[in-house]
Motif scaffolding. Structure first.
Motif, PDB file in Angstrom:
ATOM      1  N   SER A  67      12.590  -2.741  64.902  1.00 30.75           N
ATOM      2  CA  SER A  67      12.691  -3.491  63.652  1.00 30.75           C
ATOM      3  C   SER A  67      11.823  -4.748  63.704  1.00 30.75           C
ATOM      4  CB  SER A  67      14.147  -3.851  63.359  1.00 30.75           C
ATOM      5  OG  SER A  67      14.709  -4.560  64.437  1.00 30.75           O
ATOM      6  N   ASP A  68      11.583  -5.248  64.913  1.00 32.06           N
ATOM      7  CA  ASP A  68      10.685  -6.393  65.061  1.00 32.06           C
ATOM      8  C   ASP A  68       9.277  -6.020  64.607  1.00 32.06           C
ATOM      9  OD1 ASP A  68      10.007  -9.133  66.409  1.00 32.06           O
ATOM     10  OD2 ASP A  68       8.561  -7.702  67.233  1.00 32.06           O
ATOM     11  N   MET A  69       8.821  -4.858  65.077  1.00 32.87           N
ATOM     12  CA  MET A  69       7.491  -4.392  64.675  1.00 32.87           C
ATOM     13  C   MET A  69       7.453  -4.139  63.175  1.00 32.87           C
ATOM     14  SD  MET A  69       6.113  -1.777  67.571  1.00 32.87           S
ATOM     15  CE  MET A  69       7.612  -0.829  67.769  1.00 32.87           C
ATOM     16  N   ALA A  70       8.526  -3.539  62.666  1.00 27.82           N
ATOM     17  CA  ALA A  70       8.579  -3.242  61.230  1.00 27.82           C
ATOM     18  C   ALA A  70       8.562  -4.543  60.424  1.00 27.82           C
ATOM     19  CB  ALA A  70       9.833  -2.430  60.913  1.00 27.82           C
ATOM     20  N   ALA A  71       9.294  -5.544  60.908  1.00 22.41           N
ATOM     21  CA  ALA A  71       9.364  -6.821  60.193  1.00 22.41           C
ATOM     22  C   ALA A  71       7.986  -7.467  60.122  1.00 22.41           C
ATOM     23  CB  ALA A  71      10.362  -7.749  60.898  1.00 22.41           C
ATOM     24  N   GLN A  72       7.260  -7.390  61.247  1.00 25.66           N
ATOM     25  CA  GLN A  72       5.910  -7.972  61.239  1.00 25.66           C
ATOM     26  C   GLN A  72       5.017  -7.271  60.224  1.00 25.66           C
ATOM     27  OE1 GLN A  72       4.126  -8.801  65.140  1.00 25.66           O
ATOM     28  NE2 GLN A  72       6.117  -8.353  66.036  1.00 25.66           N
ATOM     29  N   LYS A  73       5.131  -5.945  60.202  1.00 25.98           N
ATOM     30  CA  LYS A  73       4.305  -5.158  59.292  1.00 25.98           C
ATOM     31  C   LYS A  73       4.634  -5.504  57.836  1.00 25.98           C
ATOM     32  CE  LYS A  73       2.936  -0.990  60.998  1.00 25.98           C
ATOM     33  NZ  LYS A  73       3.196   0.412  61.363  1.00 25.98           N
ATOM     34  N   LEU A  74       5.940  -5.556  57.542  1.00 32.06           N
ATOM     35  CA  LEU A  74       6.354  -5.823  56.158  1.00 32.06           C
ATOM     36  C   LEU A  74       5.985  -7.240  55.732  1.00 32.06           C
ATOM     37  CD1 LEU A  74       9.815  -4.038  56.140  1.00 32.06           C
ATOM     38  CD2 LEU A  74       7.792  -3.367  54.843  1.00 32.06           C
TER      39      LEU A  74
END
Lengths: 129, 186
Positions: free
Chosen positions: B153-160
């Motif tokens: 979710s950390d990676m996803a948060a950065q992407k979003l």
């Protein structure tokens, strides 16, 4: 997980106990070594392991083994070796019985009591069958 | 249930389901989900124990008549390492207190993980599908991203965040979630 097993008996039931535990441990990424001594040598003898005797009076379980689709001993041996289980035959018993390394399935090693003890001294699990 | 790989151990006894699972797992990439079909009832306990000793993640088991379908997610290297980079985070309790607000929760775990238990109302968008499914996420709401331990979710948060969303990463996530849970079949 490091597992040290002594196989000292030579019947079909003994073989299942030894090889089931060994393959399960190896499948869970365990390091497994089996020391075969006295009648236990039958379990890896080139010919004998294919027709290990059932304990007297339990011959009728043969059908149950087939019905439950339990793998054969040769299959279990192959699987165990495939998963990296190490087989060590006891030199002293071999000498007594007049057996040589060629009498056993391929890929085994030969060693004495000290070999096993050195391996087992820091094992997490030690079993004797 | 969606899995990346299926191995059939039905009709086989102990230790075969474990041996087959072990061999099949070698062909998976970290993060992928393996489905194991078995009829050996002992496999329910054995698969869980196996997953625990090998470090893979046991997701759950579905019964389909005589057949047991076990789901296991392969651990990726360094998965347990906590290396958080996105700075806006909220803990599980923080999110729990916001469940009644008008927010978007996105669960970026694999579909099988989602199916065995997720936060009610969470939208399932596996990490690998995030880019192509951005249009499903409303831009004017706060977006809370959750996974199992807070890494994906950390990676996803950065992407979003790069795409202009107002994102908050939920830490640690579902591994320690004790709030309401919903299950689904597919």
């Amino acid at each position: 997980m490091k597992v040290a097993i002594i196989a000292a008996n030579g019947g079909a039931f003994d073989a299942y106990k030894v090889f089931n535990i060994a393959t399960a441990a190896a499948a869970a990424d365990g390091e497994v070594e089996i020391f075969f001594t006295f009648e236990g040598l039958n379990l890896i003898h080139k010919e004998a392991h294919k027709q290990l005797p059932m304990p007297e009076g339990t011959e009728h379980f043969k059908e149950g083994f087939e019905k439950a689709n339990v793998p054969s001993i040769p299959e279990l041996i192959e699987m165990a070796q495939d998963l990296g289980v190490k087989f060590v035959a006891c030199q002293m018993t071999m000498d007594v019985m007049g057996l040589s390394k060629e009498d056993f399935v391929d890929g085994i090693e030969v060693g004495g009591a000290a070999t096993f003890l050195n391996y087992a001294k820091d094992a997490d699990i030690s079993l004797t069958f | 249930m969606k899995a990346d790989f299926t191995v059939d151990a039905s009709g086989l006894t102990c230790p075969m389901p474990i041996v087959k699972t072990k061999k099949a797992m070698n062909n998976l990439e970290g993060g992928q989900v393996l489905e194991v079909l078995a009829t050996d009832k002992g496999s329910i306990a054995d698969i869980q124990a196996w997953a625990e000793s090998t470090g893979h993640q046991y997701l759950g088991t579905k019964e389909d008549g005589e057949v047991l379908k076990h789901y296991i997610r392969k651990a990726s290297e360094g998965e347990e390492k906590e290396e958080k980079k996105y700075d806006k985070t909220i803990d599980n309790n923080g999110l729990k207190s916001k469940l009644n607000e008008d927010i978007t929760i996105i669960d970026v775990r694999e579909p099988a993980e989602y199916a065995f238990g997720h936060i009610p109302g969470a939208l399932s968008i596996p990490m690998g599908e995030l880019e192509e499914r951005l249009n499903e996420i409303e831009k004017d709401k706060d977006v809370y991203v959750v996974c199992r331990t807070g890494n994906r979710s950390d990676m996803a948060a950065q992407k979003l965040s790069e795409k202009g969303y107002h994102v908050i990463n939920v830490v640690p996530g579902m591994s320690e979630w004790d709030g309401p849970i919903e299950k689904s079949d597919s």
